[in-house]
Write an enzyme that holds these catalytic residues in place. Structure first.
Site, mmCIF file in Angstrom:
data_model
loop_
_atom_site.group_PDB
_atom_site.id
_atom_site.type_symbol
_atom_site.label_atom_id
_atom_site.label_comp_id
_atom_site.label_asym_id
_atom_site.label_seq_id
_atom_site.Cartn_x
_atom_site.Cartn_y
_atom_site.Cartn_z
ATOM 1 N N LYS A 197 0.818 -1.223 0.000
ATOM 2 C CA LYS A 197 0.000 0.000 0.000
ATOM 3 C C LYS A 197 0.848 1.268 0.000
ATOM 4 C CE LYS A 197 -3.362 -0.748 -0.636
ATOM 5 N NZ LYS A 197 -3.797 -1.186 -2.001
ATOM 6 N N CYS A 198 1.977 1.211 -0.685
ATOM 7 C CA CYS A 198 2.854 2.381 -0.791
ATOM 8 C C CYS A 198 3.044 2.842 -2.232
ATOM 9 C CB CYS A 198 4.219 2.074 -0.167
ATOM 10 S SG CYS A 198 4.214 1.984 1.631
ATOM 11 N N HIS B 158 7.615 -7.376 -1.965
ATOM 12 C CA HIS B 158 7.275 -6.643 -0.741
ATOM 13 C C HIS B 158 8.255 -7.003 0.380
ATOM 14 C CE1 HIS B 158 3.715 -4.711 -2.138
ATOM 15 N NE2 HIS B 158 2.958 -5.785 -2.190
#
Length: 332
Positions: free
Chosen positions: A74-75, A142
């Site tokens: 979520k970046c 990730h």
């Protein structure tokens, strides 16, 4: 090396031999979010993800010309994938001119154009799919820096890391998990406390950022450290910086022809989120968790945390982040 197996009924890691009994099966666990998390070498993962990461670390074969896009979830992962794909492939897939209408980003989800090394889960989907991709490969992860397959670091593979203001990360994570959780719902207060305590997928977030931050200082030619907020404020400037790092700099003629601006426009949230391939359909990119393509596009706004977190929550997270990053030179 023997690999741990995931027991379908208990949803925990079961060692295949004594060697694994000292690693995967012995790691601490914690309840929270939507399932039990495993603290795998200092990183919180689901049992399935921990099994996959173990396989990737043992079996993934990097190449010297690989480029890895690394993000905490979520970046801005989808945005970074789109930008990097457009930049590196612009000779074969022009963003301006007669052929621009056939660009892969118009018909393929960015998540599919830049595959992840640890998902779909590698105990379900072998790494051979990555081996079949011709060089130079554009891949994503990730994983925190300390969990990357060792050969990636040894070979000096280039890494682009994108981070984001932690308050926006926790809010985006909470919305995303509640949307794709197949009936799972976690109250924001609960999610926030877990996040602040360091327990979130691929967390703690501060360790994730610090690992790549330190490497970017030590090896600036190998690790490019970017901030989501800065990219949103100056996307064209950062696209140029990205192209330089990826060794495909824009020529003066390209700049004059508007290629940089067109890359920005093509990869914008407004453009990508409106495309049918991104706004409809359901795909399982992880392994056992089908998700709507649209779930990767919510708001992409800087400072959206103000619409969700109280001032007290914001101050609490800010204080934790400041303490964890103290002395590193990294700030948000």
């Amino acid at each position: 090396m023997a690999q741990a197996q995931l027991d379908a009924e208990s949803n925990v890691l079961v060692p295949a031999g004594e060697e694994e009994d000292d690693s995967l099966a012995s790691f601490p666990t914690r309840e929270g979010w939507w399932t039990t998390f495993v603290l795998y070498h200092g990183c919180w993962l689901t049992p399935q993800a921990a099994t996959s990461v173990s396989l990737v670390r043992a079996q993934f074969a990097p190449r010297p010309d690989d480029v890895l896009l690394a993000t905490y979830p979520k970046c801005g992962t989808t945005w970074l994938k789109a930008l990097s794909f457009a930049v590196t492939n612009r000779s074969s897939h022009p963003v301006v001119g007669a052929c621009a209408g056939d660009h892969p980003l118009l018909t393929s989800h960015p998540q599919d154009l830049v595959p992840s090394i640890e998902t779909p889960f590698r105990h379900l989907h072998p790494l051979s799919a990555l081996d079949a991709i011709p060089s130079p490969r554009l891949l994503s992860t990730h994983l925190p820096h300390q969990l990357l397959p060792p050969r990636i670091v040894e070979l000096g593979c280039r890494i682009v890391y994108l981070c984001r203001e932690p308050k926006d990360v926790v809010v985006s994570t909470w919305h995303f998990m509640n949307k794709v959780g197949n009936g799972f719902f976690l109250d924001l207060d609960e999610a926030f406390e877990l996040f602040v305590d360091g327990c979130s997928l691929y967390g703690p977030v501060w360790d994730h950022c610090l690992g790549y931050w330190k490497k970017s200082i030590q090896e600036p030619d190998t690790v490019l450290f970017l901030k989501y907020d800065d990219m949103m404020a100056d996307p064209a400037g950062h696209v140029k910086k990205l192209a330089e790092f990826l060794r495909v700099p824009f020529t003066d003629d390209e700049v004059r022809a508007g290629v940089v601006d067109e890359v920005v426009r093509l990869c914008s949230f407004e453009r990508l989120s409106s495309l049918p391939v991104n706004s409809s359909g359901v795909v399982d990119r992880i392994g056992g968790r089908p998700m709507e393509n649209s779930s990767y596009f919510r708001k992409a706004k800087v400072g959206d945390w103000k619409n969700n977190l109280t001032e007290e929550m914001a101050q609490k997270l800010d204080a934790v982040i400041a303490e964890k990053l103290k002395g590193s030179g990294l700030t948000f």
